[in-house]
Design a protein around this motif. Structure first.
Motif, PDB file in Angstrom:
ATOM      1  N   TYR A  64       0.721  -1.294   0.053  1.00 28.90           N
ATOM      2  CA  TYR A  64       0.347  -0.203   0.017  1.00 28.90           C
ATOM      3  C   TYR A  64       0.874   1.185  -0.139  1.00 28.90           C
ATOM      4  O   TYR A  64       0.458   2.208  -0.487  1.00 28.90           O
ATOM      5  CB  TYR A  64      -1.132  -0.137   1.116  1.00 28.90           C
ATOM      6  N   THR A  65       2.067   1.086   0.618  1.00 31.43           N
ATOM      7  CA  THR A  65       2.998   2.605   0.479  1.00 31.43           C
ATOM      8  C   THR A  65       3.799   2.580  -0.510  1.00 31.43           C
ATOM      9  O   THR A  65       4.304   3.393  -0.852  1.00 31.43           O
ATOM     10  CB  THR A  65       3.813   2.374   1.983  1.00 31.43           C
ATOM     11  N   ILE A  66       3.854   1.635  -1.328  1.00 28.29           N
ATOM     12  CA  ILE A  66       4.733   1.288  -2.665  1.00 28.29           C
ATOM     13  C   ILE A  66       6.211   1.141  -2.376  1.00 28.29           C
ATOM     14  O   ILE A  66       6.662   0.167  -2.911  1.00 28.29           O
ATOM     15  CB  ILE A  66       4.642   2.462  -3.726  1.00 28.29           C
ATOM     16  N   ALA A  81      10.389  -2.095  -2.565  1.00 32.22           N
ATOM     17  CA  ALA A  81       9.139  -1.648  -3.381  1.00 32.22           C
ATOM     18  C   ALA A  81       8.341  -2.508  -3.697  1.00 32.22           C
ATOM     19  O   ALA A  81       8.733  -3.762  -4.261  1.00 32.22           O
ATOM     20  CB  ALA A  81       9.851  -0.716  -4.333  1.00 32.22           C
ATOM     21  N   ASP A  82       7.008  -2.576  -3.778  1.00 32.75           N
ATOM     22  CA  ASP A  82       5.850  -3.240  -4.265  1.00 32.75           C
ATOM     23  C   ASP A  82       5.211  -2.519  -5.330  1.00 32.75           C
ATOM     24  O   ASP A  82       4.417  -1.528  -4.970  1.00 32.75           O
ATOM     25  CB  ASP A  82       5.278  -3.804  -3.485  1.00 32.75           C
ATOM     26  N   GLU A  94       7.399   9.253  -9.218  1.00 33.60           N
ATOM     27  CA  GLU A  94       7.038   9.692  -7.910  1.00 33.60           C
ATOM     28  C   GLU A  94       7.730   8.837  -6.947  1.00 33.60           C
ATOM     29  O   GLU A  94       8.078   9.413  -5.759  1.00 33.60           O
ATOM     30  CB  GLU A  94       5.463   9.749  -7.949  1.00 33.60           C
ATOM     31  N   VAL A  95       8.111   7.677  -7.148  1.00 43.87           N
ATOM     32  CA  VAL A  95       8.683   6.714  -6.075  1.00 43.87           C
ATOM     33  C   VAL A  95       9.872   7.096  -5.911  1.00 43.87           C
ATOM     34  O   VAL A  95      10.490   6.899  -4.761  1.00 43.87           O
ATOM     35  CB  VAL A  95       8.404   5.344  -6.741  1.00 43.87           C
ATOM     36  N   LEU A 107      14.991  -3.700  -3.472  1.00 49.06           N
ATOM     37  CA  LEU A 107      14.370  -4.773  -3.704  1.00 49.06           C
ATOM     38  C   LEU A 107      12.952  -4.479  -4.232  1.00 49.06           C
ATOM     39  O   LEU A 107      12.188  -3.727  -3.915  1.00 49.06           O
ATOM     40  CB  LEU A 107      14.248  -5.450  -2.179  1.00 49.06           C
ATOM     41  N   ILE A 108      12.823  -5.098  -5.534  1.00 44.71           N
ATOM     42  CA  ILE A 108      11.408  -4.632  -6.317  1.00 44.71           C
ATOM     43  C   ILE A 108      10.641  -5.723  -6.582  1.00 44.71           C
ATOM     44  O   ILE A 108      10.925  -6.764  -7.394  1.00 44.71           O
ATOM     45  CB  ILE A 108      11.945  -3.814  -7.544  1.00 44.71           C
ATOM     46  N   GLU A 109       9.390  -5.656  -6.031  1.00 43.67           N
ATOM     47  CA  GLU A 109       8.369  -6.749  -6.296  1.00 43.67           C
ATOM     48  C   GLU A 109       7.688  -6.008  -7.560  1.00 43.67           C
ATOM     49  O   GLU A 109       7.236  -4.885  -7.625  1.00 43.67           O
ATOM     50  CB  GLU A 109       7.611  -7.194  -5.153  1.00 43.67           C
TER      51      GLU A 109
END
Length: 155
Positions: A64-66, A81-82, A94-95, A107-109
């Motif tokens: 939810y927070t990205i 990050a998700d 934006e992220v 770490l990126i999902e």
């Protein structure tokens, strides 16, 4: 040419333990892609990395927070990050991940959402449930791209 190999994991505990092993070789500027179906163990693996590098034993999922940012024991940054909820590439700016690729461990999902922002140097971990009677078994295919091609065999 990418370097790749697969390992078998018996359960989520082994998935998290793989994250801790991975943490031992990660350094500033490293990017790790975590792919696989919902419930495959992406967040569990990330939690193993986060615990080893920051001491945070129960890191929340960034669904939810990205993105969640942590300070490592060595004073660097780790970003988990998700991108599941990202709908277009413009939201990636934006992220702030593109800037973070230079100095943080990321770490990126759901990394397919990065599009043109995909870094050339990355470790890709594709986590899949194994067929059979034991629903806890998983296979992780590790693929090194760019500078990770020579490092993937260290895992």
């Amino acid at each position: 040419m990418p370097s790749s190999h697969a390992i078998q994991l018996a359960n989520l505990q082994e998935t998290r333990a793989l994250g801790k092993r991975l943490a031992a070789v990660l350094r500033a500027g490293d990017c790790v892609f975590l792919t696989g179906d919902l419930g495959a163990g992406k967040t569990s693996l990330a939690r193993g990395v986060i615990e080893a590098l920051t001491g945070e034993a129960d890191a929340p999922s960034p669904t939810y927070t990205i993105a969640q940012t942590y300070s490592t024991h060595e004073g660097g940054e780790l970003i988990h990050a998700d991108l599941y909820r990202i709908e277009n590439e413009g939201e990636i700016e934006e992220v702030g991940l593109e800037e973070a690729f230079d100095f943080a461990i990321t770490l990126i999902e759901w990394p397919d959402r990065l599009g043109a922002a995909t870094p050339p140097d990355r470790l890709e971990l594709d986590i899949r449930h194994e067929e059979g009677d034991d629903p806890g078994k998983r296979q992780v295919r590790m693929t090194g791209r760019g500078k990770w091609e020579s490092r993937v065999d260290d895992l």
